[in-house]
Design an enzyme around this catalytic site. Structure first.
Site, mmCIF file in Angstrom:
data_model
loop_
_atom_site.group_PDB
_atom_site.id
_atom_site.type_symbol
_atom_site.label_atom_id
_atom_site.label_comp_id
_atom_site.label_asym_id
_atom_site.label_seq_id
_atom_site.Cartn_x
_atom_site.Cartn_y
_atom_site.Cartn_z
ATOM 1 N N SER A 61 -0.298 20.482 3.822
ATOM 2 C CA SER A 61 -1.432 21.285 3.362
ATOM 3 C C SER A 61 -1.014 22.567 2.662
ATOM 4 O O SER A 61 -1.889 23.299 2.179
ATOM 5 C CB SER A 61 -2.343 21.615 4.536
ATOM 6 O OG SER A 61 -1.653 22.386 5.504
ATOM 7 N N LYS A 96 -8.799 26.936 10.568
ATOM 8 C CA LYS A 96 -8.287 27.726 9.444
ATOM 9 C C LYS A 96 -9.296 28.778 9.005
ATOM 10 O O LYS A 96 -8.912 29.885 8.602
ATOM 11 C CB LYS A 96 -7.932 26.796 8.296
ATOM 12 C CG LYS A 96 -6.749 25.885 8.608
ATOM 13 C CD LYS A 96 -6.426 24.954 7.458
ATOM 14 C CE LYS A 96 -5.209 24.071 7.806
ATOM 15 N NZ LYS A 96 -4.841 23.150 6.718
#
Length: 996
Positions: free
Chosen positions: A899, A942
């Site tokens: 990611s 996140k």
């Protein structure tokens, strides 16, 4: 009449066992000596016991000769002389020690025993006294003892011994000896007279030593009336045996049967041999009446049976009663022999140490007090299965019946017996068909979930959906719930709340590090120490067939040489298989379809795919700062305060202190560390309050108060709460107040002396008590402890975390990325810098403990950034001629995952174009070689990490738009979120092209 005064040296031998007497004085109607067939039979009995006396030369032999109311012929006219002779085997000792006492031991008594018609009544609590026997009794009544001693001095040493009746409504077999003696001592006068049996024995008072009186029985008496109460004196009639024909065949046969039975008992039991040793060796004239008394006296019959023999005046009936008693003794002896014989056959060399235990069991079995082990075990197992017999499956019931039959055929000492017993114990202890009533009330479940947890609205909604489906279906089955999330977010407690909402039993076991399949499927019964698996143990512990089972740490299953537990869990968790779950130990199918399984895991990636496929994963991302504030206020602070014994009015923790504690000390996704820090704060506050309390309770004078105050305030100053200047001011104030109060008290006392000297001491005492009460009230009022942001470091130390933003304005080559870990979301910087430039020196160096996937992402980013730069600036050969160094800080932490691709591309382009990225920006997303942005995981984690670091703008892949929209408004509040399908969109958002 003669009486022997036995010496104290021989008294102990005299009272050790019942001693018997015979009457040697012949009468005209009596049978003579050894010519009597009765005596010849008794002499044969004596032969059985003489061997023991011949082997013991110091054995004492005693005989009593006295007159009695009955003669050998039964006419009652016999007369005789009472003499007690002590015979000892060692003649030398007798000649040396007792030669001088032999002449003085015989004392004539006058009048005769039959002349006593008024006697003292002595109660016998245990057994009646038979004529010709002696009995030691304890006399605790001082008046009665004085009367007995006076009777001996007046040469009238006779009293009446009567058996004491039981209390009305009491069982003679239950009352203990101590209780009988206690009740005997408390009886006096008429109460004692009413409790005595009517027929007793005229007893000669042989010796008196302390409270012990030795009685020798002479003849039967019957009470006629009471003369005096203390001590109890009664009038008596001397009763004689009814006349009988000594040549009657029935009487002879009965007497010979008594003698024969005694002989048989003596052959098999040595218990009676010492009882008859003296009696048979010195027998002179022995009649049928004495034989009956002899058999009853030495038998183990109850006192009421012995009293019945004593009261019987018909000699034939008395012989018959005695015969019944000795026959019972013979039966007991036979039972004893059969028990001993049966036990000896079973005993081997290894089992000898169990001899006494086995004898006790056999005796209890013979008496019917309890059954043997196998019968009791079978009864217990059958009782268990009778309760749920209709719910037990037919195959299981058949196995239980077969094992019960097998148990009866096995020996208790064999190893197979214990295996079968344990197997039946497990089979019958399981709750076959026993289900608890479930509660599918959604409102009730909502209330319980809100009480136990704050936030987690998406998780609560999913659980309520699960319960609603269960209400419509009638059962909450078909799904295996897996709660995944970082540690400390409440996965286990959510499982407990679900069990409480559904009204199910709760059972938890952890499979973290489990590497043995037998822990789940059980062991084979052939192994030593074999046990069933965890599920069978669970069902036995909870007692219901539909509990909620929490399988903790399922993502940490191990795999060892004992098999693969993850594969064994498939049969346990799969709804299509667990209806017939087969445990290796029980080896019978168990229906686990009604069991609700809830699993917990930190990371679902490590769960084997076949096992994960059977679960429904509910992700618990963690808590944002606002949620942690509410949890700390509503749950953690209250429970910690109660655990420390602190009242709410004694402590105040401000919101600023709590916010600082969360952001600078407890940034993890869960609240477990936050709870530890709050507990640490309250422990220090508790110590501070106790120290203040000890200081306030010290009853000291002015100077001592100053010293204690200084010491205590210095300790408080060390803790960072009170300054030294305030300490000095407080001490000075206390000193002035103390001196002023002393002057007032002195002035009041002097004025009281002048005005009213009488009330001086009273007034002074009242004033001092009032002063002490005021001081105690002032000390009991504890000042509230304030925990603020300014003094938080005094309780929990220096901050652990600092601001996650290292740069206020990020330089070129530095970009903030968003990462996901098992502890929740976090931010990380990716830095790229130029190492050297030169023709054909293009290269990329990577550091920061990166995993293989992340290294591949860096290579992809370098390739795509080179192509993107050539597309934007065709003449720019920066990447072809420049060696770059890409680093991810926190090098001690392993990092991996795809990611960070878009973040690495942005960092490389920032260095190449010498343009910094926009401040307050963070991004995440996997990038392909063609620039496509692929979706990522952990959107909520996140997002929380970005909010915690002060980020205002976030870039997510477009594929994660729905995940972000499902977040709560509290998480999304104040964020500018952009979504990108291709990196070209990120390129336009990342760089501020208007900046010079």
């Amino acid at each position: 009449m003669l009486k022997l005064l036995s010496s104290s040296r021989n008294l102990h031998a005299h009272i050790a066992s019942p001693c018997l007497r015979a009457t040697p004085a012949p009468s005209s109607g009596g049978a003579s000596g050894s010519s009597s067939p009765l005596l010849r039979a008794l002499n044969s009995i004596a032969e059985l016991s003489r061997g023991s006396s011949s082997r013991h030369p110091n054995f004492f032999r005693r005989a009593f000769f006295c007159s009695d109311s009955s003669s050998s012929g039964g006419d009652g006219t016999g007369r005789g002389v009472l003499v007690e002779v002590a015979l000892k085997g060692d003649d030398s000792d007798a000649d040396a020690g007792d030669s001088s006492n032999s002449s003085s031991a015989i004392v004539p008594t006058n009048p005769r025993p039959e002349d006593y018609l008024t006697v003292l009544a002595l109660p016998l609590p245990h057994r009646p006294l038979f004529p010709g026997f002696y009995m030691p009794i304890n006399v605790k009544d001082p008046k009665l003892m004085a009367a007995l001693q006076e009777a001996r001095k007046r040469q009238a040493p006779y009293a009446g011994a009567f058996l004491l009746k039981e209390e009305p409504g009491s069982d003679p077999n239950v009352v203990s000896g101590s209780e009988s003696e206690k009740s005997t001592d408390s009886l006096k006068g008429k109460d004692l007279y009413n409790r005595l049996h009517e027929v007793g024995t005229l007893a000669q008072i042989s010796t008196i030593q302390g409270e012990q009186v030795v009685l020798i029985g002479h003849r039967r008496l019957r009470i006629t009336e009471m003369v005096s109460e203390e001590p109890l004196t009664v009038k008596v009639d001397h009763i004689k045996d009814k006349p009988y024909n000594k040549d009657d065949d029935v009487v002879k046969a009965t007497s010979f049967e008594v003698i024969s039975t005694l002989r048989d008992v003596l052959k098999s039991s040595s218990l009676w041999r010492d009882h008859v040793q003296t009696y048979t060796q010195h027998i002179g004239d022995f009649n049928y009446s004495r034989l009956a008394d002899f058999g009853a006296a030495i038998s183990g019959a109850s006192k009421l049976q012995c009293q019945e023999v004593l009261e019987e005046l018909d000699v034939h009936n008395r012989l018959r009663l005695t015969l019944e008693l000795v026959k019972k003794e013979m039966e007991i002896t036979k039972i004893q022999e059969s028990i001993a014989r049966a036990i000896e056959e079973k005993i081997s060399t290894e089992q000898r140490r169990y001899l006494l235990n086995e004898q006790l069991k056999a005796i209890k079995k013979e008496l019917g007090l309890e059954t043997d082990d196998k019968t009791a075990l079978s009864a217990k197992f059958r009782e268990r299965i009778e309760e749920n017999k209709e719910h037990i499956p037919a195959p299981v019931l058949q196995v239980i019946q077969e094992e019960l039959t097998k148990l009866q055929l096995l020996e208790a000492s064999s190893s197979e017996f214990n295996v079968t017993r344990n197997y039946l114990d497990w089979l019958t202890a399981l709750p076959w068909g026993n289900y608890s009533d479930e509660n599918f009330d959604v409102l009730h479940a909502q209330q319980i979930l809100d009480e136990d947890h704050y936030g987690l609205s998406d998780v609560k909604e999913r659980i309520l959906e699960f319960i609603a489906v269960g209400k419509l279906r009638g059962t909450a089955q078909g799904k295996i719930i897996c709660l995944s999330g970082p540690p400390g977010v409440g996965k286990t407690s959510i499982g407990k709340s679900i069990a409480r909402a559904l009204n199910r039993k709760f059972f938890r076991f952890s499979v973290g590090g489990l590497s043995d399949v037998a822990e789940i499927k059980g062991h084979r019964r052939t192994y030593i120490g074999a046990m069933p698996g965890k599920m069978v143990q669970c069902l036995k512990n909870v007692g219901t067939a539909n509990p909620l089972v929490l399988i903790d740490e399922i993502d940490k299953l191990g795999r060892g040489h004992s098999g693969d537990p993850a594969s064994a869990m498939l049969e346990l968790l799969d709804p299509e298989q667990n209806a017939n779950f087969l445990d290796h130990y029980l080896d019978v199918p168990i229906d686990l379809s009604k069991v609700l399984f809830v699993c917990t895991a930190n990371v679902v990636d490590t769960i084997p795919t076949p096992l994960l496929d059977r679960m429904e994963v509910i992700a618990i991302a963690g808590y944002i700062t606002d949620e942690k504030m509410h949890i700390a206020r509503d749950y953690l602070e209250k429970s910690t305060r109660d655990a420390c014994g602190i009242k709410p009015e004694q402590v105040e923790m401000t919101d600023a202190a709590l916010l600082t504690l969360i952001e600078s000390y407890c940034r993890e996704a869960g609240v477990r560390n936050l709870q530890k820090q709050i507990e640490k704060i309250y422990r220090k506050i508790a110590l501070q309050l106790v120290r203040k309390g000890v200081q306030g309770e010290a009853p000291v004078s002015g100077v001592q108060i100053i010293q204690d105050g200084e010491a205590s305030e210095e300790k408080a100053d060390d803790a960072g709460n009170i300054s030294s200047e305030s300490v000095e001011a407080n001490v000075e104030g206390q000193t002035e107040v103390t001196i002023l109060e002393a002057d007032i008290v002195q002035a009041e006392s002097s004025s009281n002396q002048d005005s009213n000297p009488t009330d001086q001491s009273t007034d002074l005492k009242d004033s001092l008590e009032t002063e002490k009460q005021e001081e105690s009230e002032s000390t009991s009022t504890v000042e509230k402890v304030l925990v603020d942001k300014s003094n938080l470091t005094d309780y929990v130390g220096k901050p652990v975390f600092h601001a996650e933003r290292i740069y206020d304005q990020t330089p070129s080559g530095v970009v903030m990325g968003l990462a996901w870990t098992a502890m929740g979301g976090s931010t990380l910087y990716i830095e790229t810098t130029l190492v050297e430039q030169g023709e054909g020196k293009g290269a990329l160096q990577l550091t920061g403990q990166l995993g293989d996937v992340m290294k591949e992402s860096a290579q992809i980013a370098h390739t795509y950034a080179r192509a993107a730069l050539l597309e934007k600036e065709p003449d720019n050969q920066f990447f072809a001629n420049t060696k770059l160094h890409l680093h991810v800080p926190a090098g001690a932490t392993p990092k991996d995952g795809p990611s960070a691709g878009c973040t690495m591309i942005t960092s490389l382009l920032s260095v190449a174009m010498e343009k910094p990225v926009r401040k307050d920006l963070a991004m995440t997303g996997e990038v392909t070689l063609t620039g496509k942005v692929l979706p990522i995981g952990g959107v909520k984690e996140k997002t929380i990490a970005a909010r915690r670091s002060g980020v205002k703008t976030i870039i997510f892949p477009s594929a994660n738009r729905r995940d972000f929209d499902e977040l709560s408004p509290q998480v999304k509040e104040g964020l500018d979120v952009h979504f990108a399908d291709h990196y070209s969109q990120i390129y336009e958002l990342a760089f501020d092209f208007d900046q010079n």
